[in-house]
Write a protein that holds these residues in place. Structure first.
Motif, PDB file in Angstrom:
ATOM      1  N   VAL A   5      43.670  27.814  26.417  1.00 30.44           N
ATOM      2  CA  VAL A   5      43.701  28.807  27.482  1.00 30.44           C
ATOM      3  C   VAL A   5      43.413  28.059  28.777  1.00 30.44           C
ATOM      4  O   VAL A   5      42.376  27.408  28.908  1.00 30.44           O
ATOM      5  N   LYS A   6      44.369  28.137  29.693  1.00 37.29           N
ATOM      6  CA  LYS A   6      44.208  27.481  30.983  1.00 37.29           C
ATOM      7  C   LYS A   6      43.675  28.509  31.960  1.00 37.29           C
ATOM      8  O   LYS A   6      44.304  29.545  32.185  1.00 37.29           O
ATOM      9  N   ILE A  11      41.216  23.711  31.002  1.00 43.58           N
ATOM     10  CA  ILE A  11      41.861  24.092  29.749  1.00 43.58           C
ATOM     11  C   ILE A  11      40.793  24.105  28.664  1.00 43.58           C
ATOM     12  O   ILE A  11      40.081  23.129  28.467  1.00 43.58           O
ATOM     13  N   ALA A  12      40.670  25.240  27.975  1.00 42.65           N
ATOM     14  CA  ALA A  12      39.682  25.397  26.902  1.00 42.65           C
ATOM     15  C   ALA A  12      40.406  25.653  25.586  1.00 42.65           C
ATOM     16  O   ALA A  12      41.428  26.337  25.549  1.00 42.65           O
ATOM     17  N   LYS A  13      39.867  25.107  24.513  1.00 45.72           N
ATOM     18  CA  LYS A  13      40.368  25.381  23.164  1.00 45.72           C
ATOM     19  C   LYS A  13      39.639  26.621  22.669  1.00 45.72           C
ATOM     20  O   LYS A  13      38.417  26.665  22.639  1.00 45.72           O
ATOM     21  N   VAL A  14      40.394  27.644  22.255  1.00 45.96           N
ATOM     22  CA  VAL A  14      39.816  28.914  21.827  1.00 45.96           C
ATOM     23  C   VAL A  14      40.288  29.208  20.406  1.00 45.96           C
ATOM     24  O   VAL A  14      41.477  29.103  20.103  1.00 45.96           O
ATOM     25  N   ILE A  56      37.271  42.907  32.682  1.00 40.66           N
ATOM     26  CA  ILE A  56      38.339  42.043  33.165  1.00 40.66           C
ATOM     27  C   ILE A  56      39.656  42.806  33.100  1.00 40.66           C
ATOM     28  O   ILE A  56      39.895  43.576  32.168  1.00 40.66           O
ATOM     29  N   THR A  57      40.466  42.599  34.115  1.00 40.72           N
ATOM     30  CA  THR A  57      41.801  43.179  34.148  1.00 40.72           C
ATOM     31  C   THR A  57      42.798  42.033  34.185  1.00 40.72           C
ATOM     32  O   THR A  57      42.672  41.120  35.015  1.00 40.72           O
ATOM     33  N   LEU A  58      43.770  42.070  33.278  1.00 39.44           N
ATOM     34  CA  LEU A  58      44.813  41.046  33.221  1.00 39.44           C
ATOM     35  C   LEU A  58      46.121  41.636  33.727  1.00 39.44           C
ATOM     36  O   LEU A  58      46.610  42.621  33.193  1.00 39.44           O
ATOM     37  N   VAL A  59      46.666  41.027  34.765  1.00 35.85           N
ATOM     38  CA  VAL A  59      47.934  41.459  35.329  1.00 35.85           C
ATOM     39  C   VAL A  59      48.966  40.375  35.007  1.00 35.85           C
ATOM     40  O   VAL A  59      48.780  39.213  35.386  1.00 35.85           O
ATOM     41  N   PRO A  60      50.033  40.744  34.285  1.00 40.99           N
ATOM     42  CA  PRO A  60      51.035  39.739  33.896  1.00 40.99           C
ATOM     43  C   PRO A  60      51.662  39.056  35.108  1.00 40.99           C
ATOM     44  O   PRO A  60      51.916  39.683  36.131  1.00 40.99           O
ATOM     45  N   SER A  61      51.904  37.756  34.938  1.00 42.96           N
ATOM     46  CA  SER A  61      52.569  36.957  35.957  1.00 42.96           C
ATOM     47  C   SER A  61      54.066  36.965  35.674  1.00 42.96           C
ATOM     48  O   SER A  61      54.520  37.557  34.700  1.00 42.96           O
ATOM     49  N   THR A  62      54.817  36.283  36.497  1.00 38.59           N
ATOM     50  CA  THR A  62      56.258  36.182  36.251  1.00 38.59           C
ATOM     51  C   THR A  62      56.543  35.225  35.099  1.00 38.59           C
ATOM     52  O   THR A  62      57.585  35.336  34.464  1.00 38.59           O
ATOM     53  N   THR A  71      37.979  39.913  37.770  1.00 38.44           N
ATOM     54  CA  THR A  71      36.654  40.361  37.355  1.00 38.44           C
ATOM     55  C   THR A  71      36.024  41.028  38.574  1.00 38.44           C
ATOM     56  O   THR A  71      36.660  41.134  39.632  1.00 38.44           O
ATOM     57  N   LEU A  72      34.790  41.444  38.450  1.00 37.71           N
ATOM     58  CA  LEU A  72      34.139  42.125  39.564  1.00 37.71           C
ATOM     59  C   LEU A  72      34.098  41.255  40.826  1.00 37.71           C
ATOM     60  O   LEU A  72      34.308  41.737  41.934  1.00 37.71           O
ATOM     61  N   TYR A  73      33.836  39.949  40.644  1.00 43.20           N
ATOM     62  CA  TYR A  73      33.650  39.075  41.805  1.00 43.20           C
ATOM     63  C   TYR A  73      34.715  38.002  41.975  1.00 43.20           C
ATOM     64  O   TYR A  73      34.807  37.384  43.027  1.00 43.20           O
ATOM     65  N   ASP A  74      35.491  37.713  40.939  1.00 46.79           N
ATOM     66  CA  ASP A  74      36.400  36.578  40.989  1.00 46.79           C
ATOM     67  C   ASP A  74      37.808  36.936  40.533  1.00 46.79           C
ATOM     68  O   ASP A  74      38.021  37.922  39.826  1.00 46.79           O
ATOM     69  N   THR A  75      38.739  36.074  40.915  1.00 41.28           N
ATOM     70  CA  THR A  75      40.127  36.167  40.476  1.00 41.28           C
ATOM     71  C   THR A  75      40.526  34.798  39.935  1.00 41.28           C
ATOM     72  O   THR A  75      40.213  33.772  40.551  1.00 41.28           O
ATOM     73  N   PHE A  76      41.199  34.778  38.796  1.00 43.04           N
ATOM     74  CA  PHE A  76      41.589  33.528  38.154  1.00 43.04           C
ATOM     75  C   PHE A  76      43.058  33.592  37.745  1.00 43.04           C
ATOM     76  O   PHE A  76      43.569  34.654  37.403  1.00 43.04           O
ATOM     77  N   ASP A  77      43.706  32.437  37.741  1.00 42.88           N
ATOM     78  CA  ASP A  77      45.017  32.311  37.118  1.00 42.88           C
ATOM     79  C   ASP A  77      44.760  31.920  35.672  1.00 42.88           C
ATOM     80  O   ASP A  77      43.989  30.997  35.398  1.00 42.88           O
ATOM     81  N   LEU A  78      45.375  32.614  34.728  1.00 42.57           N
ATOM     82  CA  LEU A  78      45.128  32.395  33.307  1.00 42.57           C
ATOM     83  C   LEU A  78      46.465  32.229  32.591  1.00 42.57           C
ATOM     84  O   LEU A  78      47.417  32.954  32.877  1.00 42.57           O
ATOM     85  N   GLU A  79      46.526  31.252  31.695  1.00 36.99           N
ATOM     86  CA  GLU A  79      47.735  31.043  30.909  1.00 36.99           C
ATOM     87  C   GLU A  79      47.349  30.751  29.467  1.00 36.99           C
ATOM     88  O   GLU A  79      46.465  29.940  29.198  1.00 36.99           O
TER      89      GLU A  79
END
Length: 169
Positions: A5-6, A11-14, A56-62, A71-79
């Motif tokens: 998960v990036k 990058i973390a192994k989950v 957490i809310t996940l909004v799909p990317s293109t 999240t309440l305080y932050d925004t992240f790009d996740l892949e």
């Protein structure tokens, strides 16, 4: 099976170790977490971990399997980088993604043909190996000009995800 998960540049192994309905035991890198995960609305999740609540809310990317995580305080790009995502990414232009000096298998498959040998000069974009996976044959090409340092496979070999096939100097 673990996935990568990036999250921004990390990058973390989950890996899900155990699941009983919404109670999960997961390993992130080498650390184990016990979480209560609820999928509330479309793309919204509530996570309880160690008596702390995270929403957490996940909004799909293109891009496929890519999201913007709020999240309440932050925004992240996740892949999510699983075997399918690695395959699609590598299949896009046939050029190595993980490292310019290594050609790796994006998913389990079978080596159809190795087109280079140790000591051989290769040009950027030259096909080095052909792999059969998911009933399709895919060509993997050198991402740079160089000399083949090592060939770790031969035709007929079965390979795993992320296995280094060819090294280039």
């Amino acid at each position: 099976m673990p996935i990568d998960v990036k999250l921004d540049d990390r990058i973390a192994k989950v890996k899900v170790l155990n699941q009983n309905e919404n109670l999960l035991e997961i390993m992130v890198d080498d650390r184990v977490y016990l979480v209560d995960l609820m999928h509330n609305d479309e793309g919204t999740f509530s996570i309880l971990e160690n008596n702390r609540s995270h929403n957490i809310t996940l909004v799909p990317s293109t891009k496929k399997k890519a999201y913007t995580a709020y999240t309440l305080y932050d925004t992240f790009d996740l892949e999510v980088i699983d075997a399918e995502a690695r395959y699609i990414r590598n299949r896009g232009d046939g050029v190595m993604v993980q490292s310019e000096k290594k050609i790796t298998a994006p998913m389990p498959g079978k080596i159809v043909k190795v087109l280079v040998e140790a000591g051989q000069e290769v040009a950027k974009g030259q096909t080095a190996v052909i792999i059969s996976a998911m009933k399709m044959e895919s060509e993997y090409k050198a991402a740079l000009d160089g000399v083949v340092k090592k060939v770790n496979v031969k035709a007929g070999d079965t390979v795993d995800s992320n296995q280094v096939l060819i090294e280039i100097d």
